[in-house]
Write a protein that holds these residues in place. Structure first.
Motif, short mmCIF file in Angstrom:
data_model
loop_
_atom_site.label_atom_id
_atom_site.label_comp_id
_atom_site.label_asym_id
_atom_site.label_seq_id
_atom_site.Cartn_x
_atom_site.Cartn_y
_atom_site.Cartn_z
N PHE A 24 0.84 -1.19 0.00
CA PHE A 24 0.00 0.00 0.00
C PHE A 24 0.88 1.25 0.00
N TRP A 25 0.29 2.37 -0.36
CA TRP A 25 1.02 3.63 -0.51
C TRP A 25 0.95 4.46 0.77
N THR A 26 2.02 5.16 1.05
CA THR A 26 2.11 6.00 2.24
C THR A 26 3.01 7.20 1.96
N ILE A 27 3.04 8.11 2.89
CA ILE A 27 4.05 9.17 2.86
C ILE A 27 5.26 8.64 3.62
N PRO A 28 6.45 9.18 3.39
CA PRO A 28 7.60 8.69 4.15
C PRO A 28 7.43 9.02 5.64
N ALA A 29 7.42 7.97 6.45
CA ALA A 29 7.20 8.13 7.89
C ALA A 29 7.62 6.87 8.63
N GLY A 30 7.89 7.03 9.91
CA GLY A 30 8.24 5.88 10.74
C GLY A 30 8.50 6.33 12.17
N SER A 50 -4.41 8.04 8.64
CA SER A 50 -3.70 9.28 8.91
C SER A 50 -2.94 9.79 7.69
N VAL A 51 -2.59 8.92 6.76
CA VAL A 51 -1.96 9.36 5.51
C VAL A 51 -2.97 10.16 4.68
N LYS A 52 -4.20 9.67 4.62
CA LYS A 52 -5.26 10.41 3.91
C LYS A 52 -5.49 11.76 4.58
N TRP A 53 -5.54 11.78 5.92
CA TRP A 53 -5.73 13.05 6.63
C TRP A 53 -4.62 14.02 6.28
#
Length: 178
Positions: free
Chosen positions: A60-66, A146-149
């Motif tokens: 699935f797709w996300t923004i770079p985060a961790g 939270s990525v959509k938000w």
């Protein structure tokens, strides 16, 4: 998770929550929320997305985060995550949002960012990376609420319709069924 034989669950004196307390010395082993850091990275009218190569939500797709590392500032952590996931060097322009995901005991801190250098490539935790216009974002394959938000909030700021920072949208707690 089983307790070490020298620890038991009890409410420490002066507290009101059951915690792991050492039977021998009284040490309280606090368990606190995890902090996630990341960025919505913009290049003109496009944003950076990474297709996850790891669970949870592999593919699935996300923004770079961790997760934030010990002795690391949130801004440095967001930059590190972008390097690890998209081989990207960032300029952080400001705080976008702080979200709480209560069922995971997470606090998520997201920034607005741009590229310090234009090159990107899939890092070890990404199957692929790309820049997407708003109408090109694979909304049905976004990894986490939270990525959509964050994408919605960043777009509102970009279009001049709102100012950051944001928090969880009303009624949202971050569950995957939302």
């Amino acid at each position: 998770m089983p307790l070490d034989p020298s620890f038991n669950e009890s409410v420490p004196q002066g507290d009101n929550v059951s915690r792991k307390v050492c039977d021998h010395c009284g040490f309280v082993a606090y368990v606190n929320p995890k902090i996630v850091v990341g960025s919505v990275v913009r290049s003109g009218e496009k944003v950076l997305l990474c297709r996850r190569a790891i669970e949870p939500r592999k593919g699935f797709w996300t923004i770079p985060a961790g997760y934030l590392e010990l002795a690391e500032t949130p801004e440095a952590g967001a930059k590190r995550e972008a390097r690890e996931e998209a081989c990207a060097n960032l300029n952080i322009s400001g705080l976008l949002a702080v979200y709480t995901i209560a069922h995971l005991s997470q606090v998520q801190i997201f920034y607005r960012a741009t590229f310090a250098e234009p090159e990107i490539a899939a890092g070890e935790e990404s199957l692929e990376v790309g820049l997407f216009g708003w109408d090109e974002i694979p909304w049905e394959d976004i990894a986490f609420p939270s990525v959509k938000w964050a994408l919605d909030h960043e777009r509102s700021v970009h279009l001049g319709k709102a100012t950051a920072p944001f928090a969880n949208p009303d009624g949202e707690t971050g569950g995957l069924s939302e």
